[in-house]
Design a protein around this motif. Structure first.
Motif, PDB file in Angstrom:
ATOM      1  N   GLU A 420       0.846  -1.189   0.000  1.00  0.00           N
ATOM      2  CA  GLU A 420       0.000   0.000   0.000  1.00  0.00           C
ATOM      3  C   GLU A 420       0.885   1.244   0.000  1.00  0.00           C
ATOM      4  O   GLU A 420       1.999   1.229   0.533  1.00  0.00           O
ATOM      5  CB  GLU A 420      -0.895  -0.003   1.246  1.00  0.00           C
ATOM      6  N   ILE A 421       0.392   2.323  -0.580  1.00  0.00           N
ATOM      7  CA  ILE A 421       1.153   3.565  -0.643  1.00  0.00           C
ATOM      8  C   ILE A 421       0.433   4.637   0.159  1.00  0.00           C
ATOM      9  O   ILE A 421      -0.796   4.714   0.159  1.00  0.00           O
ATOM     10  CB  ILE A 421       1.341   4.013  -2.116  1.00  0.00           C
ATOM     11  N   SER A 422       1.181   5.451   0.879  1.00  0.00           N
ATOM     12  CA  SER A 422       0.584   6.478   1.725  1.00  0.00           C
ATOM     13  C   SER A 422       0.168   7.682   0.894  1.00  0.00           C
ATOM     14  O   SER A 422       0.673   7.915  -0.217  1.00  0.00           O
ATOM     15  CB  SER A 422       1.583   6.930   2.792  1.00  0.00           C
ATOM     16  N   SER A 423      -0.744   8.476   1.447  1.00  0.00           N
ATOM     17  CA  SER A 423      -1.167   9.684   0.743  1.00  0.00           C
ATOM     18  C   SER A 423      -0.006  10.654   0.609  1.00  0.00           C
ATOM     19  O   SER A 423       0.097  11.379  -0.394  1.00  0.00           O
ATOM     20  CB  SER A 423      -2.339  10.338   1.471  1.00  0.00           C
ATOM     21  N   GLN A 424       0.889  10.704   1.599  1.00  0.00           N
ATOM     22  CA  GLN A 424       2.040  11.601   1.511  1.00  0.00           C
ATOM     23  C   GLN A 424       2.945  11.202   0.357  1.00  0.00           C
ATOM     24  O   GLN A 424       3.464  12.065  -0.365  1.00  0.00           O
ATOM     25  CB  GLN A 424       2.824  11.575   2.822  1.00  0.00           C
ATOM     26  N   ARG A 425       3.130   9.903   0.152  1.00  0.00           N
ATOM     27  CA  ARG A 425       3.964   9.450  -0.958  1.00  0.00           C
ATOM     28  C   ARG A 425       3.305   9.756  -2.296  1.00  0.00           C
ATOM     29  O   ARG A 425       3.978  10.109  -3.269  1.00  0.00           O
ATOM     30  CB  ARG A 425       4.225   7.942  -0.821  1.00  0.00           C
ATOM     31  N   ILE A 426       1.970   9.646  -2.358  1.00  0.00           N
ATOM     32  CA  ILE A 426       1.258  10.019  -3.584  1.00  0.00           C
ATOM     33  C   ILE A 426       1.499  11.492  -3.896  1.00  0.00           C
ATOM     34  O   ILE A 426       1.744  11.864  -5.047  1.00  0.00           O
ATOM     35  CB  ILE A 426      -0.248   9.734  -3.436  1.00  0.00           C
ATOM     36  N   ARG A 427       1.453  12.331  -2.872  1.00  0.00           N
ATOM     37  CA  ARG A 427       1.710  13.762  -3.076  1.00  0.00           C
ATOM     38  C   ARG A 427       3.137  13.977  -3.571  1.00  0.00           C
ATOM     39  O   ARG A 427       3.380  14.793  -4.466  1.00  0.00           O
ATOM     40  CB  ARG A 427       1.475  14.530  -1.769  1.00  0.00           C
ATOM     41  N   GLU A 428       4.084  13.253  -3.028  1.00  0.00           N
ATOM     42  CA  GLU A 428       5.478  13.388  -3.469  1.00  0.00           C
ATOM     43  C   GLU A 428       5.642  12.993  -4.929  1.00  0.00           C
ATOM     44  O   GLU A 428       6.353  13.663  -5.694  1.00  0.00           O
ATOM     45  CB  GLU A 428       6.385  12.532  -2.583  1.00  0.00           C
ATOM     46  N   LEU A 429       4.967  11.898  -5.323  1.00  0.00           N
ATOM     47  CA  LEU A 429       5.043  11.475  -6.725  1.00  0.00           C
ATOM     48  C   LEU A 429       4.386  12.500  -7.647  1.00  0.00           C
ATOM     49  O   LEU A 429       4.881  12.772  -8.751  1.00  0.00           O
ATOM     50  CB  LEU A 429       4.375  10.105  -6.892  1.00  0.00           C
ATOM     51  N   PHE A 430       3.273  13.060  -7.214  1.00  0.00           N
ATOM     52  CA  PHE A 430       2.600  14.099  -8.002  1.00  0.00           C
ATOM     53  C   PHE A 430       3.524  15.289  -8.211  1.00  0.00           C
ATOM     54  O   PHE A 430       3.677  15.798  -9.337  1.00  0.00           O
ATOM     55  CB  PHE A 430       1.321  14.532  -7.278  1.00  0.00           C
ATOM     56  N   ASP A 431       4.155  15.749  -7.140  1.00  0.00           N
ATOM     57  CA  ASP A 431       5.078  16.890  -7.274  1.00  0.00           C
ATOM     58  C   ASP A 431       6.266  16.545  -8.168  1.00  0.00           C
ATOM     59  O   ASP A 431       6.692  17.358  -8.998  1.00  0.00           O
ATOM     60  CB  ASP A 431       5.579  17.305  -5.885  1.00  0.00           C
ATOM     61  N   GLN A 432       6.783  15.321  -7.999  1.00  0.00           N
ATOM     62  CA  GLN A 432       7.968  14.928  -8.750  1.00  0.00           C
ATOM     63  C   GLN A 432       7.706  14.821 -10.251  1.00  0.00           C
ATOM     64  O   GLN A 432       8.507  15.308 -11.069  1.00  0.00           O
ATOM     65  CB  GLN A 432       8.486  13.590  -8.220  1.00  0.00           C
ATOM     66  N   TYR A 433       6.578  14.232 -10.623  1.00  0.00           N
ATOM     67  CA  TYR A 433       6.338  13.917 -12.029  1.00  0.00           C
ATOM     68  C   TYR A 433       5.463  14.925 -12.760  1.00  0.00           C
ATOM     69  O   TYR A 433       5.371  14.877 -13.993  1.00  0.00           O
ATOM     70  CB  TYR A 433       5.707  12.531 -12.145  1.00  0.00           C
ATOM     71  N   PHE A 434       4.855  15.855 -12.029  1.00  0.00           N
ATOM     72  CA  PHE A 434       3.952  16.783 -12.712  1.00  0.00           C
ATOM     73  C   PHE A 434       4.173  18.244 -12.342  1.00  0.00           C
ATOM     74  O   PHE A 434       3.768  19.129 -13.096  1.00  0.00           O
ATOM     75  CB  PHE A 434       2.489  16.403 -12.407  1.00  0.00           C
ATOM     76  N   VAL A 435       4.828  18.511 -11.237  1.00  0.00           N
ATOM     77  CA  VAL A 435       4.997  19.893 -10.795  1.00  0.00           C
ATOM     78  C   VAL A 435       6.450  20.346 -10.880  1.00  0.00           C
ATOM     79  O   VAL A 435       6.743  21.419 -11.438  1.00  0.00           O
ATOM     80  CB  VAL A 435       4.473  20.068  -9.352  1.00  0.00           C
ATOM     81  N   ALA A 436       7.347  19.550 -10.315  1.00  0.00           N
ATOM     82  CA  ALA A 436       8.753  19.948 -10.259  1.00  0.00           C
ATOM     83  C   ALA A 436       9.293  20.247 -11.657  1.00  0.00           C
ATOM     84  O   ALA A 436       9.033  19.512 -12.619  1.00  0.00           O
ATOM     85  CB  ALA A 436       9.567  18.845  -9.589  1.00  0.00           C
ATOM     86  N   THR A 437      10.048  21.332 -11.760  1.00  0.00           N
ATOM     87  CA  THR A 437      10.568  21.790 -13.057  1.00  0.00           C
ATOM     88  C   THR A 437      12.026  22.182 -12.902  1.00  0.00           C
ATOM     89  O   THR A 437      12.371  22.911 -11.955  1.00  0.00           O
ATOM     90  CB  THR A 437       9.773  23.004 -13.562  1.00  0.00           C
ATOM     91  N   PRO A 438      12.916  21.759 -13.815  1.00  0.00           N
ATOM     92  CA  PRO A 438      14.322  22.160 -13.718  1.00  0.00           C
ATOM     93  C   PRO A 438      14.470  23.671 -13.961  1.00  0.00           C
ATOM     94  O   PRO A 438      13.612  24.307 -14.573  1.00  0.00           O
ATOM     95  CB  PRO A 438      14.994  21.337 -14.820  1.00  0.00           C
ATOM     96  N   HIS A 439      15.568  24.198 -13.478  1.00  0.00           N
ATOM     97  CA  HIS A 439      15.787  25.643 -13.589  1.00  0.00           C
ATOM     98  C   HIS A 439      15.725  26.104 -15.042  1.00  0.00           C
ATOM     99  O   HIS A 439      15.229  27.214 -15.337  1.00  0.00           O
ATOM    100  CB  HIS A 439      17.148  26.023 -12.990  1.00  0.00           C
ATOM    101  N   ALA A 440      16.175  25.251 -15.938  1.00  0.00           N
ATOM    102  CA  ALA A 440      16.214  25.656 -17.350  1.00  0.00           C
ATOM    103  C   ALA A 440      14.826  25.926 -17.903  1.00  0.00           C
ATOM    104  O   ALA A 440      14.682  26.628 -18.914  1.00  0.00           O
ATOM    105  CB  ALA A 440      16.905  24.575 -18.182  1.00  0.00           C
ATOM    106  N   GLN A 441      13.771  25.399 -17.244  1.00  0.00           N
ATOM    107  CA  GLN A 441      12.408  25.607 -17.721  1.00  0.00           C
ATOM    108  C   GLN A 441      11.565  26.426 -16.734  1.00  0.00           C
ATOM    109  O   GLN A 441      10.347  26.416 -16.811  1.00  0.00           O
ATOM    110  CB  GLN A 441      11.734  24.257 -17.988  1.00  0.00           C
ATOM    111  N   LYS A 442      12.242  27.163 -15.870  1.00  0.00           N
ATOM    112  CA  LYS A 442      11.527  28.022 -14.920  1.00  0.00           C
ATOM    113  C   LYS A 442      11.252  29.379 -15.560  1.00  0.00           C
ATOM    114  O   LYS A 442      12.154  30.005 -16.142  1.00  0.00           O
ATOM    115  CB  LYS A 442      12.351  28.209 -13.643  1.00  0.00           C
ATOM    116  N   LEU A 443      10.036  29.819 -15.424  1.00  0.00           N
ATOM    117  CA  LEU A 443       9.649  31.128 -15.950  1.00  0.00           C
ATOM    118  C   LEU A 443      10.182  32.207 -15.015  1.00  0.00           C
ATOM    119  O   LEU A 443       9.771  32.299 -13.852  1.00  0.00           O
ATOM    120  CB  LEU A 443       8.121  31.218 -16.064  1.00  0.00           C
ATOM    121  N   GLN A 444      11.094  33.032 -15.523  1.00  0.00           N
ATOM    122  CA  GLN A 444      11.690  34.102 -14.716  1.00  0.00           C
ATOM    123  C   GLN A 444      10.910  35.408 -14.854  1.00  0.00           C
ATOM    124  O   GLN A 444      10.909  36.232 -13.935  1.00  0.00           O
ATOM    125  CB  GLN A 444      13.147  34.324 -15.142  1.00  0.00           C
ATOM    126  N   GLY A 445      10.299  35.599 -16.000  1.00  0.00           N
ATOM    127  CA  GLY A 445       9.511  36.794 -16.238  1.00  0.00           C
ATOM    128  C   GLY A 445       8.966  36.781 -17.651  1.00  0.00           C
ATOM    129  O   GLY A 445       9.412  35.996 -18.507  1.00  0.00           O
TER     130      GLY A 445
END
Length: 553
Positions: A420-445
């Motif tokens: 079984e997977i915890s809800s906290q781990r699901i949140r971590e996977l969501f951030d890792q695979y759908f939210v987190a972005t490398p600096h090269a693709q960060k909108l600066q302005g």
């Protein structure tokens, strides 16, 4: 060795005009807990006086008005416990304690000694009446066994008269009732009732034990209806049921027995008792509750009930125990999770007057269970469950088209561990695979202005400066990224919603891209709705091979 021919089927009675199948449960029966007697005698380690006191208080708090507290003539601990309840005034004025005793004078005398000073009590006398017990255990005929019952009834009446300040109620059990010829069971009970004379005001209970469950519940109901029809003074006594669970049907037998004419039910919390156990009061009471019937018991804090029962009995409450088990309101199946999520939302949106939620027969909150436990995720779970966990535990509401991609990531993680997977781990996977972005693709302005009916975009992205044009900011950035990375790119899904209101409100944007035939996804939040949309696009793009080529160039 496993030969069914050594057994014979139970012979049902002939009752062609039975009435109980046409009846419906509408009220709760009179309850009597036998946890402290039947339940206690079945424990590997019988309860101490301290544990008995703790469990007695729980039973009082739940709302039992009749509680069998022991067999005080059989053991010193039982005697001491009864005296403790009386002398330390643990028995509320509206609660009647019940004690058990065999139909023997020395035991009856000791029983009344234990009850000295009690305000009100039920003295429960019994002897076995079944064919097997008569022939194989006692070696007595019908008249001999009935004489034991009548003598016991007479002794109760005699000793009770010595304690006129107590309100006594008498109870008789033809033990092993279901193995007793019905006409004989009625004959014995009639004889006992005649001694006690309920017509003169003496309160009487006739208890019909399914000491060993021998038949299907419908046959037991026929026995109860037949007995109630033929008992001479039926309207002057309470008929009680005491079913055991040898066939796994103790609750069903009790429910049908009430339909067949009984008034009262004895049982234990969680069904603890000899062999496979007694009738489970929790299950029967919650069955009534789920049908809109007041069970006359307060089961709103099932966690505390479980904790106390486990502590006092040293037995675990099974995870799949009806109504009370840890996992009974939990869905791992993907289709179940999706149906629960949709059904709960529908229930709230339409303000339904009655609970009608898929796969949840009652609202878990009613008995102190949190919704956090309703949906849990393992490798068998689906997209609806993952989406519900993110929404329930983190307030992240996502568009339906994004449910499947997230679910695939989570399922891969659960399959790799098999757990079984915890809800906290699901949140971590969501951030890792759908939210987190490398600096090269960060909108600066960024800057937007209209030109020739379109939108011109100047954006600082990582260390790059990109320009693009389109009908809107998303299209302009898509055009800029396509040129910069020398790839084909198309937005296939886009969703944006406000989070909160006022000056501190933010927006969440979700984007699905197809980059050179590969689907990628991104999610971003920002106080600026346009910035959230652009960053979500960049987050999705960063997950494509084209982003790596862009940086390499």
């Amino acid at each position: 060795m496993f030969d069914h021919r050594k057994y014979r089927p139970f012979t049902p009675i002939t009752l062609t005009d039975r009435q109980w199948p046409n009846k419906q449960l509408t009220t709760a029966p009179h309850w009597c807990s036998v946890d402290l007697r039947d339940g206690n005698q079945a424990l590997i380690n019988p309860m101490s006086v301290e544990k008995k006191t703790e469990l007695f208080q729980l039973l009082v708090n739940i709302g039992f008005k009749e509680i069998e507290v022991g067999f005080p003539s059989a053991s010193q601990p039982d005697f001491d416990f009864v005296r403790k309840l009386i002398e330390e005034k643990h028995i509320p004025d509206d609660v009647t304690v019940q004690v058990l005793v065999q139909a023997r004078e020395e035991l009856i005398s000791r029983t009344f000694e234990a009850l000295k000073g009690v305000k009100q009590a039920i003295v429960h006398v019994y002897n076995s009446t079944s064919t097997v017990q008569r022939e194989q255990v006692f070696g007595l005929d019908r008249e001999g066994i009935k004489a034991i019952a009548v003598k016991g009834a007479t002794l109760l009446k005699t000793y009770a008269a010595q304690y006129p300040n107590t309100r006594w109620e008498f109870q008789y059990s033809p033990e092993s009732f279901t193995g007793t010829e019905l006409d004989y069971a009625v004959d014995v009970c009639d004889a006992v009732i005649d001694v006690w004379e309920p017509e003169k005001g003496q309160q009487v209970i006739i208890n019909l034990p399914s000491t060993v469950e021998m038949s299907t519940p419908n046959v037991f109901a026929d026995q109860i209806e037949w007995f109630c029809r033929h008992l001479k003074k039926r309207d002057q006594v309470r008929i009680c049921l005491h079913t055991h669970n040898d066939r796994g049907c103790a609750v069903a037998a009790a429910e049908l027995g009430i339909l067949a004419g009984a008034d009262r039910v004895e049982g234990t919390l969680m069904g603890n008792g000899e062999r496979t156990g007694n009738m489970d009061v929790i299950t029967m009471a919650m069955n009534l509750y789920s049908q809109g019937i007041d069970p006359k018991l307060d089961l709103s804090n099932i966690k505390e009930i479980n904790r106390t029962v486990e502590h006092c009995t040293e037995l675990p409450v099974p995870a799949r125990h009806p109504w009370a088990g840890e996992l009974v309101y939990t869905a791992f199946s993907g289709s179940h999770q999706d149906a629960i999520r949709k059904s709960i939302a529908y229930h709230k949106d339409h303000n339904l007057p009655h609970w009608e939620v898929a796969y949840l027969p009652i609202d878990p909150l009613d008995i102190g269970r949190e919704y956090e436990a309703v949906v849990r995720i393992n490798s068998q779970s689906g997209k609806g469950g993952v989406a519900l966990v993110l929404e329930r535990d983190f307030g992240i509401t996502l568009p339906k088209w994004l449910h499947a991609p997230i679910s695939q990531v989570v399922q891969k993680a659960t399959e790799s561990t098999g757990q079984e997977i915890s809800s906290q781990r699901i949140r971590e996977l969501f951030d890792q695979y759908f939210v987190a972005t490398p600096h090269a693709q960060k909108l600066q302005g960024y800057e937007l202005h209209t030109e020739h009916g379109g939108v011109m975009l100047n954006a600082e992205i990582g260390t790059l400066h990109l320009k693009g044009q389109g009908n809107g900011a998303i299209e302009a950035l898509t055009q800029a990224l396509s040129e910069s990375a020398s790839c084909s790119m198309k937005v296939t899904h886009f969703d944006e919603n406000a989070l909160g209101s006022g000056s501190d409100a933010t927006a969440r944007a979700c984007v699905a891209l197809n980059v050179d035939g590969i689907d990628v996804y991104g999610v971003a939040e920002a106080t600026d709705t346009t910035a959230a949309s652009l960053q979500a696009l960049l987050s999705a793009f960063s997950r494509s091979p084209a982003a790596d080529k862009q940086q390499a160039a």
